[in-house]
Design an enzyme around this catalytic site. Structure first.
Site, PDB file in Angstrom:
ATOM      1  N   GLU A 161       0.840  -1.210   0.000  1.00 18.20           N
ATOM      2  CA  GLU A 161       0.000   0.000   0.000  1.00 18.20           C
ATOM      3  C   GLU A 161       0.873   1.258   0.000  1.00 18.20           C
ATOM      4  O   GLU A 161       0.538   2.248  -0.641  1.00 18.20           O
ATOM      5  CB  GLU A 161      -0.944   0.003   1.216  1.00 18.20           C
ATOM      6  CG  GLU A 161      -1.834  -1.228   1.359  1.00 18.20           C
ATOM      7  CD  GLU A 161      -2.495  -1.660   0.073  1.00 18.20           C
ATOM      8  OE1 GLU A 161      -3.011  -0.798  -0.655  1.00 18.20           O
ATOM      9  OE2 GLU A 161      -2.486  -2.868  -0.220  1.00 18.20           O
ATOM     10  N   TYR A 170      -1.421  -8.427 -11.085  1.00 17.41           N
ATOM     11  CA  TYR A 170      -0.299  -8.189 -10.168  1.00 17.41           C
ATOM     12  C   TYR A 170       0.986  -8.840 -10.691  1.00 17.41           C
ATOM     13  O   TYR A 170       2.004  -8.189 -10.864  1.00 17.41           O
ATOM     14  CB  TYR A 170      -0.599  -8.784  -8.784  1.00 17.41           C
ATOM     15  CG  TYR A 170      -1.722  -8.097  -8.047  1.00 17.41           C
ATOM     16  CD1 TYR A 170      -1.454  -7.207  -7.017  1.00 17.41           C
ATOM     17  CD2 TYR A 170      -3.044  -8.334  -8.376  1.00 17.41           C
ATOM     18  CE1 TYR A 170      -2.475  -6.570  -6.339  1.00 17.41           C
ATOM     19  CE2 TYR A 170      -4.078  -7.699  -7.700  1.00 17.41           C
ATOM     20  CZ  TYR A 170      -3.794  -6.824  -6.687  1.00 17.41           C
ATOM     21  OH  TYR A 170      -4.801  -6.190  -6.028  1.00 17.41           O
TER      22      TYR A 170
HETATM   23 ZN   LIG Z   1      -2.310  -3.021  -5.025  1.00 16.00          ZN
END
Ligand SMILES: [Zn+2]
Length: 692
Positions: free
Chosen positions: A332, A420
């Site tokens: 994050e 991702y």
């Molecule tokens: Zn992320």
């Protein structure tokens, strides 16, 4: 300030960044369509300078009521309508317009007509007629929308029993990807950024936090004021209100949580956050958002973490799993640069945020914890990617980096590990091309500086890359046979190449050796006993268990042996370890350990742990057991999760153990449309680790 200026739509509805693009008839690799946004037909006609929310939160009836003021500047002549994204759960009471008078004339106030049309099952189209006689190009005007919003996809109301302290209710919002149109009418696309401010009124004893760079509180009026001074897309506007307290953990960071878990949360993070921020700044340049705070939310939070600017939202369930907490918070933090400062202009190129953030996260962990640790974490995640590949087949379009949304498809439903990990592999490949990881860090610093506070398409990144490394452009690296950039972006299948992870061998080799020992017919118990899992890291243990899970169903005799070796030990470990062992138990219908499944489901009420276990239970012969546990625990589940589990238990042919994709419960879990995720196994990606 507003951010419409860099993006517009061409005649074939592609997003183009101006002035770098022109319409290429759909051939360019920046080709994107905005089929998920009702406002796509007109957002390029306006510059959104700023918007303000003024809301009163009423927990008793679970409503937010108030108004929104949008400051708009028409940038084209003849604009006659404003179209915004909204949602059926948002009730509009009135819409007014204020146009400043010119040359000393008084301001003009008008009541506007509007109508709401169906758009998709995740939103509606709000069409506002503009008074053509007073709206002029390049002349700012204000629209005020009075509205009430209830329990739409963005807004999660938790009764007191669903909070950690169980004394006061709590509400939070989750905008990603296209949910915030149920929070406030908006241009619900990451292509549009603006500053925002908010005034929020709440009952006494309630603390409000928002993804804002400044905040103030008037105790007398019980009013919280927020201001985000940097432009952000609609999906990054977030709010949480409840019984929250804070503790400072660094010069620019504090932890927020319910009082009963605050001390625990602080003890888990200590001074690490400032250290991670400092490493990230050293790699990628200054952290632009000022504060980096974290709020821990109850287990009903539908994903693991969300990179809301200035204030990461993270699920409290992850606190007990130290390595996952570390990875998730660092991920994050990385979004502060990749995703939040520079944002993918469309959801079809989500990898621009997630692939780059994952790469940045691993650069940070390499600097802070070494290459071996980072390689181990990468191996474990790439294992999961390949598992997903095997389940989906090589030609499944969800494995493309550049997804192609069809009208009506909810962007959240296609969030998956490819976003991702295939994205990460492509970014790693780019770093290999430049030959020096430090030079690539410099490139990323320059990329952030160049595109800060704007939204980009892949072509922007790749053009900038080739411009930064002219020798690579001269060598035509984008056309290297078999590794063409175009293939990376648009081919189905696994990454075209993966980074060298041999530096992780010191940690992954023991896992591999133990897996091999368990794989032989004549198992060597003595050799197996030499591996002490209590000394392993969490990532080593989950890698081992994931590989066992891959081989399930296992022979019953092997299950008995595994259970006698590990069951008691694993039961004392963190939830990320236990969920994997219990999935093995369930997929092998190993009755002696079923009581552990029951006690786990009694304790854990988050989506990321319950959904995979219930899916496995229903995929085998343990459905009656699942129904029993569900009835015993349902009162402690959020209504959206309850609906999801009811679908798994009663309404669908649940995904079977052999076809269900693996569940990776950290670095994100996803909930496409809260409460109503896809219910069949066609793409059962809903809980495959979509974070944030
Ligand atoms: Zn992320």
């Amino acid at each position: 300030m507003a951010e419409l200026q860099r993006t517009t739509l061409c005649c074939c509805r592609k997003v183009l960044t101006v002035p770098s693009k022109s319409c290429e008839g759909g051939r360019g690799i920046g080709h994107c369509r905005l089929v998920d946004v009702a406002s796509a037909s007109n957002f390029h006609s306006f510059k959104l300078r700023h918007f303000h929310l003024d809301l009163h939160i009423n927990f008793a009836v679970k409503r937010m009521t108030g108004w929104q003021v949008l400051e708009l500047v028409p940038i084209q002549p003849g604009v006659q309508a404003l179209i915004l994204d909204t949602h059926p759960s948002l009730l509009i009471h009135s819409i007014d317009c204020k146009v400043p008078g010119s040359s000393g004339a008084p301001d003009i106030f008008l009541s506007l007509t509007y109508h709401v049309d169906p758009f998709t099952d995740y939103g509606s189209s709000l069409n506002i007629s503009l008074p053509a006689t007073v709206i002029r190009p390049h002349r700012a005007f204000q629209i005020t929308i009075r509205y009430t919003t209830t329990d739409g996809p963005a807004i999660w109301w938790l009764d007191a029993e669903l909070t950690c302290g169980q004394t006061r209710p709590l509400v939070f919002t989750q905008g990603h990807s296209v949910c915030n149109r149920s929070f406030f009418p908006c241009f619900d696309t990451p292509a549009v950024k603006s500053t925002y401010s908010a005034t929020v009124r709440v009952p006494e004893g309630v603390t409000v936090l928002m993804s804002a760079s400044r905040s103030a509180y008037s105790k007398q009026d019980r009013v919280f004021q927020f201001s985000m001074e940097f432009p952000v897309p609609a999906y990054l506007v977030a709010l949480v209100a409840g019984d929250l307290q804070h503790a400072d953990i660094g010069p620019r960071s504090r932890v927020w949580a319910e009082p009963c878990i605050l001390t625990y949360a602080v003890s888990k993070l200590g001074g690490s956050v400032e250290r991670w921020l400092a490493v990230a700044e050293n790699l990628f340049g200054p952290y632009v958002w000022g504060r980096y705070d974290i709020v821990f939310l109850p287990p009903s939070f539908p994903i693991v973490a969300m990179e809301n600017p200035c204030l990461t939202f993270i699920i409290s369930s992850i606190l007990e799993s130290r390595e996952f907490l570390l990875i998730d918070v660092i991920h994050e933090i990385a979004h502060g640069w990749f995703g939040n400062a520079v944002t993918n202009a469309t959801w079809e190129e989500m990898w621009l945020s997630e692939g780059l953030a994952t790469y940045a996260q691993r650069r940070i962990t390499t600097e802070a914890y070494g290459e071996a640790f980072t390689c181990l974490e990468t191996v474990f995640r790439l294992d999961a990617l390949h598992r997903q590949m095997r389940l989906l087949g090589d030609n499944n379009p969800v494995s493309k980096l550049q997804a192609k949304f069809e009208p009506g498809v909810n962007p959240s439903s296609l969030m998956n590990l490819f976003t991702y990990e295939k994205g990460f592999c492509f970014v790693s490949y780019l770093s290999q091309l430049c030959g020096d990881i430090k030079r690539f860090d410099s490139f990323l610093r320059a990329y952030i500086e160049q595109f800060k506070f704007s939204s980009v398409v892949a072509q922007d990144l790749l053009d900038f890359f080739l411009g930064f490394f002219p020798e690579l452009r001269a060598g035509c690296v984008e056309q290297r046979e078999g590794l063409e950039f175009e293939r990376w972006l648009n081919d189905c299948g696994p990454p075209l190449c993966e980074p060298d992870l041999s530096a992780g061998g010191i940690l992954t080799d023991p896992v591999q050796r133990l897996c091999e020992l368990w794989g032989t017919d004549a198992r060597d118990s003595q050799a197996i006993a030499t591996f002490d899992l209590s000394t392993w890291s969490t990532f080593q243990t989950v890698l081992f268990l994931d590989r066992l899970l891959d081989r399930s169903p296992l022979p019953q005799e092997m299950m008995s042996h595994l259970s006698s070796c590990y069951s008691a030990l694993l039961d004392g470990m963190n939830a990320e370890v236990r969920i994997r062992w219990l999935q093995i138990v369930v997929r092998n219908s190993f009755y002696p350990d079923l009581p552990r499944v029951r006690s786990f489901l009694y304790k854990h009420t988050s989506r990321m742990y319950t959904v995979p276990l219930y899916e496995d239970l229903c995929g085998g012969v343990l459905k009656c057991f699942a129904v029993e546990v569900f009835y015993e625990t349902q009162a402690r589940l959020h209504p959206n999760l309850r609906r999801t589990l009811q679908q798994i238990l009663f309404q669908t042919n649940a995904v079977t153990a052999n076809t269900a994709p693996p569940i990776i419960t950290s670095s994100s879990a996803s909930s496409p449309t809260p409460g109503d995720p896809p219910t069949n196994g066609t793409i059962a990606l809903r809980d495959v680790n979509v974070s944030a």
